[in-house]
Design a protein around this motif. Sequence first.
Motif, mmCIF file in Angstrom:
data_model
loop_
_atom_site.group_PDB
_atom_site.id
_atom_site.type_symbol
_atom_site.label_atom_id
_atom_site.label_comp_id
_atom_site.label_asym_id
_atom_site.label_seq_id
_atom_site.Cartn_x
_atom_site.Cartn_y
_atom_site.Cartn_z
ATOM 1 N N SER A 64 0.846 -1.197 0.000
ATOM 2 C CA SER A 64 0.000 0.000 0.000
ATOM 3 C C SER A 64 0.885 1.252 0.000
ATOM 4 O O SER A 64 2.094 1.187 0.212
ATOM 5 C CB SER A 64 -0.944 -0.004 1.204
ATOM 6 N N GLY A 124 -5.563 3.672 -2.307
ATOM 7 C CA GLY A 124 -4.509 2.764 -1.876
ATOM 8 C C GLY A 124 -3.520 3.323 -0.878
ATOM 9 O O GLY A 124 -2.550 2.642 -0.539
ATOM 10 N N THR A 126 -2.370 4.167 2.769
ATOM 11 C CA THR A 126 -2.696 3.764 4.138
ATOM 12 C C THR A 126 -1.828 4.465 5.177
ATOM 13 O O THR A 126 -2.009 4.253 6.369
ATOM 14 C CB THR A 126 -2.561 2.238 4.322
ATOM 15 N N ASP A 370 -0.635 -4.702 4.913
ATOM 16 C CA ASP A 370 -1.056 -3.440 4.299
ATOM 17 C C ASP A 370 -0.734 -3.547 2.812
ATOM 18 O O ASP A 370 0.436 -3.488 2.425
ATOM 19 C CB ASP A 370 -0.300 -2.245 4.886
ATOM 20 N N VAL A 372 -2.472 -3.485 -1.578
ATOM 21 C CA VAL A 372 -3.526 -3.074 -2.503
ATOM 22 C C VAL A 372 -3.528 -4.003 -3.702
ATOM 23 O O VAL A 372 -2.465 -4.432 -4.170
ATOM 24 C CB VAL A 372 -3.335 -1.597 -2.934
ATOM 25 N N ARG A 389 -7.199 0.771 -8.695
ATOM 26 C CA ARG A 389 -7.167 0.113 -7.408
ATOM 27 C C ARG A 389 -8.476 -0.657 -7.224
ATOM 28 O O ARG A 389 -9.555 -0.074 -7.320
ATOM 29 C CB ARG A 389 -7.038 1.148 -6.294
ATOM 30 N N VAL A 392 -8.219 -2.732 -1.042
ATOM 31 C CA VAL A 392 -7.141 -2.278 -0.153
ATOM 32 C C VAL A 392 -7.286 -2.975 1.190
ATOM 33 O O VAL A 392 -8.404 -3.106 1.721
ATOM 34 C CB VAL A 392 -7.186 -0.744 0.050
#
Length: 405
Positions: A64, A124, A126, A370, A372, A389, A392
């Motif tokens: 991510s 995407g 984080t 974490d 995507v 994307r 996620v």
Amino acid sequence: MSAHWIGPVTLETGFIYEDQEVVGTETKSFYVKIESDSIVAIQEESPNEDLPLFDAKGLLLLPSFRDMHIHLDKTFYGGSWKAPTRAKKGILTRLEEEKVLLPELRPVAQERAEGLIGLLARRGTTKIRTHCNVGQVEGLYQLEATLAASETYQMMTDIEIVAFPQQGLLRDEATGLVREALNNGSAYVGGVDPASIDGDIERSLQTMVELAVSANAGIDLHLHDSGHLGLFTMKRLAALTEEAKLQGRVTISHGLALADLRPEEVVEASHMLRAQNIDMTSTVSPGKTIPIPLLHKGGVSVSFGADSITDHWSPFGTGDSLDKAAVYAERFGHKEEESLHQALTFITGGITPLDQDGNQVWPRVGSRADFVLVDANCTAEAVARRAKRKAVWFKGNMTVNAMND
């Protein structure tokens, strides 16, 4: 979400070489097991456990993204259209505008910040580092609104807050307010142009360092000053970083002076920044941009950030970190498979599926979950084509599901 599997996903396993040149990327299908917030298993065969399986439809799995320089607290995003005025006095025009604008935005500051966080999360991202205005006009209101917005999205993003004296740390007599912000949720001391805004490089930097040491915080300095004035400021910050033992906790945002220097001066500056583990953050502006490839080659950690998203500074901005990586690649002529792949490092904190030798380094069992899912065959395509994307995950939980979009 409890323990579950994701798959099949496409993972990159190595580069394809032809005459010692990288011409493509090897990929395989895998299944990934998530437990709590971590990846606990990666395997090629379909799992036979009686656990939920999310059908990833063979999409590409990437780390991510991170936006390491944005202003969540003063955006027009989510409101009516308003283009910036002409900045007749440069940055001073914007500072004068904020004295009027920020009180007007107070009723919607949290709502706007939440909208912008949601935009980044859907694309995407984080991890976010936001610069939050603190000063005589704002008090701590912008901080309170940003903290509230961060809490709303705590299950989708990690958010770091910089206590940012936009009007000048010294110029606005904001030291006490920054200290208060550091005691109430901010993790970084901010600052802006110690020479041209504060008018006293040494006292401005010394004050920032003292605040950081006292609060056990980091530093993130906006530095627009050009040429050797900006370079001198960097040198003093590096010296103070070493003196205060703040290595690894200092960031210079923008650092536009580096764009004015000769290549050999940039190399020398790279050595200085690397020695003190000082990070650089760039917006990869279509105008003036620092020599990112030269800094990266010199071992300097460089990250990208959106900065303004449709506010009184700029009407532009998409909130899309992958787009920033693509702009970087276009700007510096990185068209080949390997260089496009490596462009991902600037939006993931240095993480890519393959290292420079083509060895698979991500994902690993034990990594935090974490990531995507994107509609692409490999990282290079994802960067170059700004891949869609599709889902996620943050700390092991799926936070965005756009598989049917």
